[in-house]
Design an enzyme around this catalytic site. Structure first.
Site, PDB file in Angstrom:
ATOM      1  N   GLY A 149     -30.614 -23.939 -54.267  1.00 24.78           N
ATOM      2  CA  GLY A 149     -31.776 -23.062 -54.332  1.00 24.78           C
ATOM      3  C   GLY A 149     -32.050 -22.450 -55.689  1.00 24.78           C
ATOM      4  O   GLY A 149     -32.892 -21.560 -55.794  1.00 24.78           O
TER       5      GLY A 149
ATOM      6  N   GLU B  35     -24.741 -25.902 -54.734  1.00 23.16           N
ATOM      7  CA  GLU B  35     -25.418 -27.165 -54.422  1.00 23.16           C
ATOM      8  C   GLU B  35     -26.814 -27.222 -54.990  1.00 23.16           C
ATOM      9  O   GLU B  35     -27.793 -27.262 -54.249  1.00 23.16           O
ATOM     10  CB  GLU B  35     -25.536 -27.301 -52.897  1.00 23.16           C
ATOM     11  CG  GLU B  35     -24.229 -27.323 -52.164  1.00 23.16           C
ATOM     12  CD  GLU B  35     -24.412 -27.130 -50.670  1.00 23.16           C
ATOM     13  OE1 GLU B  35     -25.463 -26.627 -50.234  1.00 23.16           O
ATOM     14  OE2 GLU B  35     -23.496 -27.484 -49.946  1.00 23.16           O
TER      15      GLU B  35
ATOM     16  N   GLY C  78     -30.046 -28.891 -56.262  1.00 21.74           N
ATOM     17  CA  GLY C  78     -30.724 -30.187 -56.281  1.00 21.74           C
ATOM     18  C   GLY C  78     -31.809 -30.118 -57.339  1.00 21.74           C
ATOM     19  O   GLY C  78     -31.739 -30.741 -58.400  1.00 21.74           O
ATOM     20  N   ARG C  79     -32.783 -29.257 -57.053  1.00 22.10           N
ATOM     21  CA  ARG C  79     -33.950 -29.100 -57.924  1.00 22.10           C
ATOM     22  C   ARG C  79     -33.545 -28.828 -59.381  1.00 22.10           C
ATOM     23  O   ARG C  79     -34.081 -29.439 -60.295  1.00 22.10           O
ATOM     24  CB  ARG C  79     -34.789 -27.931 -57.404  1.00 22.10           C
ATOM     25  CG  ARG C  79     -36.148 -27.795 -58.041  1.00 22.10           C
ATOM     26  CD  ARG C  79     -36.855 -26.544 -57.525  1.00 22.10           C
ATOM     27  NE  ARG C  79     -36.799 -26.395 -56.099  1.00 22.10           N
ATOM     28  CZ  ARG C  79     -37.689 -26.913 -55.245  1.00 22.10           C
ATOM     29  NH1 ARG C  79     -38.714 -27.575 -55.700  1.00 22.10           N
ATOM     30  NH2 ARG C  79     -37.553 -26.739 -53.946  1.00 22.10           N
TER      31      ARG C  79
ATOM     32  N   ARG D 185     -45.683 -32.775 -52.618  1.00 20.13           N
ATOM     33  CA  ARG D 185     -45.435 -31.333 -52.724  1.00 20.13           C
ATOM     34  C   ARG D 185     -46.718 -30.485 -52.797  1.00 20.13           C
ATOM     35  O   ARG D 185     -46.818 -29.474 -52.094  1.00 20.13           O
ATOM     36  CB  ARG D 185     -44.490 -31.016 -53.887  1.00 20.13           C
ATOM     37  CG  ARG D 185     -43.131 -31.718 -53.756  1.00 20.13           C
ATOM     38  CD  ARG D 185     -42.083 -31.221 -54.741  1.00 20.13           C
ATOM     39  NE  ARG D 185     -41.639 -29.893 -54.393  1.00 20.13           N
ATOM     40  CZ  ARG D 185     -42.051 -28.788 -54.955  1.00 20.13           C
ATOM     41  NH1 ARG D 185     -42.932 -28.841 -55.946  1.00 20.13           N
ATOM     42  NH2 ARG D 185     -41.613 -27.630 -54.547  1.00 20.13           N
TER      43      ARG D 185
ATOM     44  N   CYS E  79     -57.107 -41.074 -48.136  1.00 22.22           N
ATOM     45  CA  CYS E  79     -58.359 -40.696 -47.476  1.00 22.22           C
ATOM     46  C   CYS E  79     -58.214 -39.411 -46.664  1.00 22.22           C
ATOM     47  O   CYS E  79     -58.359 -39.424 -45.445  1.00 22.22           O
ATOM     48  CB  CYS E  79     -58.860 -41.846 -46.627  1.00 22.22           C
ATOM     49  SG  CYS E  79     -59.369 -43.193 -47.695  1.00 22.22           S
ATOM     50  N   GLU E  80     -57.859 -38.351 -47.345  1.00 20.83           N
ATOM     51  CA  GLU E  80     -57.818 -37.022 -46.730  1.00 20.83           C
ATOM     52  C   GLU E  80     -58.209 -36.017 -47.804  1.00 20.83           C
ATOM     53  O   GLU E  80     -57.803 -36.160 -48.966  1.00 20.83           O
ATOM     54  CB  GLU E  80     -56.404 -36.673 -46.233  1.00 20.83           C
ATOM     55  CG  GLU E  80     -55.937 -37.561 -45.108  1.00 20.83           C
ATOM     56  CD  GLU E  80     -54.743 -36.990 -44.346  1.00 20.83           C
ATOM     57  OE1 GLU E  80     -54.541 -35.752 -44.338  1.00 20.83           O
ATOM     58  OE2 GLU E  80     -54.016 -37.793 -43.758  1.00 20.83           O
TER      59      GLU E  80
HETATM   60  N1  LLP Z   1     -27.976 -27.206 -49.972  1.00 22.58           N
HETATM   61  C1  LLP Z   1     -28.566 -27.287 -48.772  1.00 22.58           C
HETATM   62  C2  LLP Z   1     -27.779 -27.059 -47.575  1.00 22.58           C
HETATM   63  C3  LLP Z   1     -29.956 -27.545 -48.690  1.00 22.58           C
HETATM   64  O1  LLP Z   1     -30.540 -27.589 -47.490  1.00 22.58           O
HETATM   65  C4  LLP Z   1     -30.705 -27.738 -49.878  1.00 22.58           C
HETATM   66  C5  LLP Z   1     -32.136 -28.032 -49.833  1.00 22.58           C
HETATM   67  C6  LLP Z   1     -30.026 -27.679 -51.109  1.00 22.58           C
HETATM   68  C7  LLP Z   1     -28.663 -27.408 -51.116  1.00 22.58           C
HETATM   69  C8  LLP Z   1     -30.711 -27.891 -52.424  1.00 22.58           C
HETATM   70  O2  LLP Z   1     -31.701 -26.955 -52.699  1.00 22.58           O
HETATM   71  P1  LLP Z   1     -32.337 -26.897 -54.179  1.00 22.58           P
HETATM   72  O3  LLP Z   1     -31.237 -26.525 -55.142  1.00 22.58           O
HETATM   73  O4  LLP Z   1     -32.864 -28.247 -54.490  1.00 22.58           O
HETATM   74  O5  LLP Z   1     -33.399 -25.892 -54.085  1.00 22.58           O
HETATM   75  N2  LLP Z   1     -38.633 -30.543 -50.166  1.00 22.58           N
HETATM   76  C9  LLP Z   1     -38.647 -29.166 -50.637  1.00 22.58           C
HETATM   77  C10 LLP Z   1     -37.256 -28.618 -50.805  1.00 22.58           C
HETATM   78  C11 LLP Z   1     -36.407 -28.718 -49.557  1.00 22.58           C
HETATM   79  C12 LLP Z   1     -35.004 -28.282 -49.779  1.00 22.58           C
HETATM   80  C13 LLP Z   1     -34.149 -28.546 -48.577  1.00 22.58           C
HETATM   81  N3  LLP Z   1     -32.783 -28.169 -48.749  1.00 22.58           N
HETATM   82  C14 LLP Z   1     -39.456 -29.085 -51.924  1.00 22.58           C
HETATM   83  O6  LLP Z   1     -40.058 -30.090 -52.335  1.00 22.58           O
HETATM   84  O7  LLP Z   1     -39.579 -28.020 -52.507  1.00 22.58           O
END
Ligand code: LLP
Length: 431
Positions: free
Chosen positions: A247, A284, A286-287, A323, A354-355
């Site tokens: 997050g 954790e 991701g982003r 997104r 087409c939306e």
């Molecule tokens: N850990 C868990 C348990 C999670 O569910 C997630 C993301 C992360 C780590 C990684 O979160 P990050 O560091 O990437 O914020 N599709 C959405 C984001 C969904 C995230 C779901 N879980 C978007 O495009 O913003």
């Protein structure tokens, strides 16, 4: 008319080099990459990717031993995973597909932690065959896992009662959430796991995704530290690691500020040290790791003045990057072959789906867009390709890796024929 440069004032969104009006990405002209590989195409700069991993790892690990569990749901391209494997990253995986993909990219099983929700017995069996770590989400999952084996180390995801995120759709940690062991059940569940014979190693929570405030991290770490002590006092289990989830947001808009990782790490490590005997941290992101490493290049195919609105029609839609349509997310856009030129008017950047909801950007000042221009969509590395689809029967696009002026294809674009590869027409319908 103001120069497009004006929109970069104090900009935290990554500011790319400009060579005579040509955007430079990874040492190459973005427009040349589009010409060579076609559009739409996701393009990742290896150096930015490695830099992001190193920065977040260093901020925490220099203060307390820390595992970065890259949340690969953000981007599972095998080349990108291989780079992060070289960097020594761990993985947060949410499906057997993600686990097997990371093994294929070379990650050892013990560096992969699976955190699923509503996990089936079939998935549990398949996970056990891989040897990855399992972070248990519910009491049902614990009991069902115990029927298969108790001979593995586990940890639990708990519901912290703290929610964060850029959209209600991605907040996961609030009271009553579908994720994790409800707060008031946590100690009993650790006791039950011990009785069943499990070696319980850690505790985990995730509040949500994409916020830029550090408060949820402080709050969730407080909750986790309290539980670590309650668990030890009541069950005698001494936990080894505390994982406070993902997050860590990134700025998508000019006026947004980056999170100060050193400050965040300092605060968290201090709390964990003062309040518990925990020796290892995990998080954790991701982003944070992949988001600004990647741009989406899409070609302008049509320009329309529709009276009250002007449109730049491009060849990427919400099939390519969902997104904006799905979360109303903002992605900065620039014309890569008219980089930092004076803007002439405001446009909506829209795709071929087409939306009416199919858009990439609303009301953006752009420099005289024309057919053939290459539009760069920033911050496309996280939840970009992984959320793309075949909607409107459009093949998935290519991915390219650039590194110091060299470009390599890391995913071929799908062909039209591949859209049909898993379909069957019953014989009787062919007559
Ligand atoms: N850990 C868990 C348990 C999670 O569910 C997630 C993301 C992360 C780590 C990684 O979160 P990050 O560091 O990437 O914020 N599709 C959405 C984001 C969904 C995230 C779901 N879980 C978007 O495009 O913003």
């Amino acid at each position: 008319m103001p120069a497009q440069q004006v929109h970069y004032g104090g900009m935290r969104v990554r500011d790319f080099e400009n060579d005579n009006g040509m955007m430079i990405f990874g040492g190459m002209r973005a427009a040349d990459i589009a010409d060579r590989f076609g559009t739409p195409v996701y393009v990742t700069d290896e150096q930015i990717l490695r830099g992001n991993y190193r920065r977040i790892h260093e901020a925490f690990n220099s203060r307390m031993p820390t595992e970065i569990h890259y949340a690969c749901k953000a981007n599972t391209n095998l080349a990108i995973l291989s780079i992060l494997n070289q960097e020594g990253s761990h993985i947060d995986a949410v499906s057997i597909g993600e686990v097997l993909t990371c093994l294929k990219a070379g990650f050892p099983a013990d560096r992969i932690m699976y955190t699923g929700v509503n996990v089936s017995d079939a998935e549990l069996k398949a996970l056990l065959e891989t040897g990855c770590r399992i972070n248990v989400d519910s009491e049902s999952e614990l009991e069902r896992l115990a029927k298969l084996t108790t001979d593995i180390p586990i940890s639990f995801r708990i519901t912290p009662g703290v929610a964060s995120g850029h959209s209600a759709k991605v907040m996961t940690g609030g009271k009553g959430a579908k994720f994790g062991i409800p707060y008031n059940r946590v100690v009993d569940v650790y006791a039950r796991a011990k009785d069943l014979g499990f070696d319980v190693k850690g505790i985990h929570a995730h509040t949500g995704s994409g916020g830029l405030s550090t408060e949820p991290f402080s709050e969730v770490v407080d909750v986790l530290c309290g539980l670590v002590n309650d668990i030890e006092a009541e069950t005698g289990i001494r936990l080894e690691f505390l994982d406070f989830g993902g997050g860590v947001g990134v700025p998508y808009k000019a006026q947004e500020e980056e999170i100060d990782l050193d400050e965040l790490a300092e605060e968290i490590v201090e709390t964990v040290r003062e309040e518990t005997s925990i020796k290892t941290l995990a998080l954790e992101p991701g982003r944070y790791i992949v988001c600004d490493s990647t741009i989406l290049l899409t070609r302008c195919v049509d320009v329309k003045d529709a009276g009250p609105k002007k449109y730049v029609g491009v060849d990427a839609g919400f099939n390519t990057l969902i997104r904006p349509a799905f979360y109303d997310s903002y992605h900065y856009v620039a014309i890569a072959n008219k980089f930092n030129r004076a803007c002439t008017a405001k446009y909506d950047v829209v795709g071929p789906i087409c939306e009416t909801g199919d858009y990439l950007a609303h009301d953006r000042a752009l420099p005289d867009p024309e057919e053939g221009d290459v539009v760069a969509v920033y911050n496309a590395g996280a939840y970009g390709f992984t959320m793309s689809s075949n909607y409107n029967s459009r093949p998935l696009c290519a991915e390219v890796l650039v590194n110091n002026g060299e470009a390599e294809l890391i995913r071929e674009a799908e062909s039209i024929e591949e859209l049909w590869r898993h379909q069957r027409i019953p014989e009787r319908l062919m007559r």
